[in-house]
Design a protein around this motif. Structure first.
Motif, short mmCIF file in Angstrom:
data_model
loop_
_atom_site.label_atom_id
_atom_site.label_comp_id
_atom_site.label_asym_id
_atom_site.label_seq_id
_atom_site.Cartn_x
_atom_site.Cartn_y
_atom_site.Cartn_z
N HIS B 19 2.28 4.73 3.11
CA HIS B 19 1.32 5.97 2.57
C HIS B 19 1.48 6.05 0.92
CE1 HIS B 19 -1.19 9.53 2.87
NE2 HIS B 19 -0.14 10.19 2.36
N VAL B 22 0.29 3.01 -1.19
CA VAL B 22 -1.22 2.60 -1.11
C VAL B 22 -1.64 3.65 -2.25
CG1 VAL B 22 -3.36 2.96 0.01
CG2 VAL B 22 -1.13 1.70 1.46
N ILE B 23 -1.12 4.99 -2.07
CA ILE B 23 -1.67 6.07 -2.83
C ILE B 23 -1.54 5.62 -4.21
CG2 ILE B 23 -1.30 8.28 -3.71
CD1 ILE B 23 -1.17 9.19 -0.85
N ARG B 25 -0.74 2.53 -5.50
CA ARG B 25 -1.56 1.29 -6.05
C ARG B 25 -2.95 1.92 -6.33
NH1 ARG B 25 0.76 -3.80 -5.27
NH2 ARG B 25 2.71 -3.28 -5.68
N ILE B 26 -3.58 2.66 -5.66
CA ILE B 26 -4.89 3.41 -5.92
C ILE B 26 -4.90 3.81 -7.17
CG2 ILE B 26 -6.83 4.74 -5.20
CD1 ILE B 26 -5.98 4.02 -2.42
N GLN B 27 -4.02 4.63 -7.46
CA GLN B 27 -3.94 5.43 -9.00
C GLN B 27 -3.25 4.55 -10.18
OE1 GLN B 27 -1.81 8.85 -7.25
NE2 GLN B 27 -3.21 9.88 -6.39
N GLY B 28 -3.18 3.40 -9.91
CA GLY B 28 -2.72 2.54 -10.75
C GLY B 28 -1.30 2.44 -11.27
N SER B 242 -6.19 3.92 5.65
CA SER B 242 -7.39 4.63 5.33
C SER B 242 -7.11 5.91 5.17
CB SER B 242 -8.31 4.49 6.70
OG SER B 242 -7.97 5.52 7.69
N SER B 244 -4.36 6.82 3.67
CA SER B 244 -3.85 6.95 2.15
C SER B 244 -5.27 6.80 1.12
CB SER B 244 -2.88 5.86 2.05
OG SER B 244 -2.16 5.91 3.10
N PHE B 245 -6.22 6.08 1.35
CA PHE B 245 -7.19 6.02 0.64
C PHE B 245 -7.97 7.55 0.24
CE2 PHE B 245 -7.40 1.52 0.98
CZ PHE B 245 -8.03 1.19 -0.33
N ALA B 248 -5.61 9.73 -1.65
CA ALA B 248 -5.67 9.05 -3.07
C ALA B 248 -6.65 9.56 -3.82
CB ALA B 248 -5.61 7.44 -3.13
N ILE B 249 -7.76 9.57 -3.24
CA ILE B 249 -9.14 9.89 -4.18
C ILE B 249 -9.71 11.41 -4.00
CG2 ILE B 249 -10.07 7.62 -3.98
CD1 ILE B 249 -12.12 8.40 -1.85
#
Lengths: 67, 280
Positions: B19, B22-23, B25-28, B242, B244-245, B248-249
């Motif tokens: 979790h 993934v968060i 990675r999505i946030q760079g 899913s 985590s996505f 993250a957003i």
């Protein structure tokens, strides 16, 4: 709390949990009974093992009062 | 039994690590390794532990045991395929843990967390509507009956899609860094468990790992059905990613908005239930 008591609790509850698991799988004890007893014993086992872990860094006994 | 408990805790903590990864990675960001939460737990277990003088000692320790017991019981319910209603009851009992942890300590941050936990009781509303809809469709709340129903009629995910969304929201409200995680928001440090450290924090971490596994397993069991262990674990992993996505957003909502969103979701599902009950 004395480290020895915690050790004793951890060993007894751990052995009981293993016996319960085996007895549950072998159908010596019914699954719901094994499950209920595991629910009661699991916190006792985990807390005592956790306290033993933390007692490793002190001189032995588990401190219960802080700042 | 103990082997299931330990395995579930291990997988749950690993899922927490995934979790976070993934968060990040999505946030760079590179993010921590996926076994970070396992290391965290072990680290806390090896830390010096005591109980703050300002805390209520009995409750401070008891809630840790209660937390482990509640989610062990929930796991046992899944293994023995008992009633979904009992699982619902255990989920509600988790509020005792949140209140107890927060109010047992003398910290104002954890007390704020406990008060927010009362507010976030609205997160139980989607669960109630989800359980009601499942009963209306399958005619039973026993997990074994629900699995049998799915083996014959296919996954409930399609038939009871609103119920799946409701349960998804319930899980989302209990997951770290989620939009509804107001009880452990960063502006109140770690929320209700700010004052639990050392072995207590480590055990709470393990119990929450168990909680995550149980909630995700419940979702797969109730909405996908009997698909075997490897596919179930894959389903749990996909579900976690899913979530985590979403985490993250989406920003963390305010307590008022959290309750509003959860209540509106429940209202919409209630309308769907009435529609099913009257017209279908």
């Amino acid at each position: 709390m004395k480290k020895r008591y915690v050790q004793l609790i951890a060993i007894i509850s751990g052995i009981l949990l293993i016996i319960l698991s085996g007895a549950g799988h072998q159908a010596i004890v019914s699954l719901p009974v094994a499950a209920v007893l595991s629910i009661i014993l699991a916190p006792v086992f985990l807390i005592s093992v956790g306290l033993l872990f933390s007692a490793e860094i002190t001189d032995g006994d588990i401190p219960f009062m802080g700042y | 039994m103990i082997e299931y408990i330990i395995a579930a805790m291990f997988i749950g903590l690993l899922l927490h690590g995934i979790h976070r990864k993934v968060i990040a990675r999505i946030q760079g960001r590179p993010g921590p390794p996926i076994w970070q939460e396992l290391l965290h737990t072990l680290k806390f277990l090896a830390k010096e532990s005591w109980i703050p003088k300002t805390a209520s000692q009995g409750v401070y320790v008891a809630v840790v045991g209660i937390s482990i017991a509640i989610w062990t019981a929930a796991l046992m319910l899944l293994i023995t395929q008992e009633s979904l209603l009992l699982l619902f009851a255990l989920y509600v009992l988790h509020k005792i843990v949140e209140h107890g942890i927060g109010l047992a300590s003398g910290s104002p941050y954890s007390k704020f967390g406990a008060i927010r936990s009362v507010v976030s009781a609205a997160s139980e509303l989607p669960l109630l509507s989800s359980v009601a809809l499942i009963y209306l469709i399958t005619g039973s709340l026993m997990l074994r009956d629900i699995e049998t129903y799915q083996a014959i009629n296919g996954p409930l995910l399609f038939v009871a899609f609103p119920a799946a969304i409701a349960l998804y929201m319930v899980i989302l409200s209990k997951i770290h860094y989620g939009p509804f995680s107001i009880v452990e928001a960063k502006e109140i440090v770690s929320g209700y468990w700010t004052e639990h450290f050392g072995v207590w924090r480590g055990l709470m971490n393990a119990a929450f790992g168990l909680k995550t596994f149980v909630l995700l397993y419940t979702f797969v069991m109730v909405f996908i059905g009997p698909i075997g262990l490897p596919l179930t674990l894959l389903g749990i992993l996909i579900l976690m990613i899913s979530l985590s996505f979403v985490c993250a957003i989406t920003p963390m909502l305010s307590p008022y908005d959290t309750v509003t969103v959860q209540t509106i979701t429940t209202g919409l599902i209630a309308i769907y239930i009435i529609y099913l009950g009257v017209f279908a």
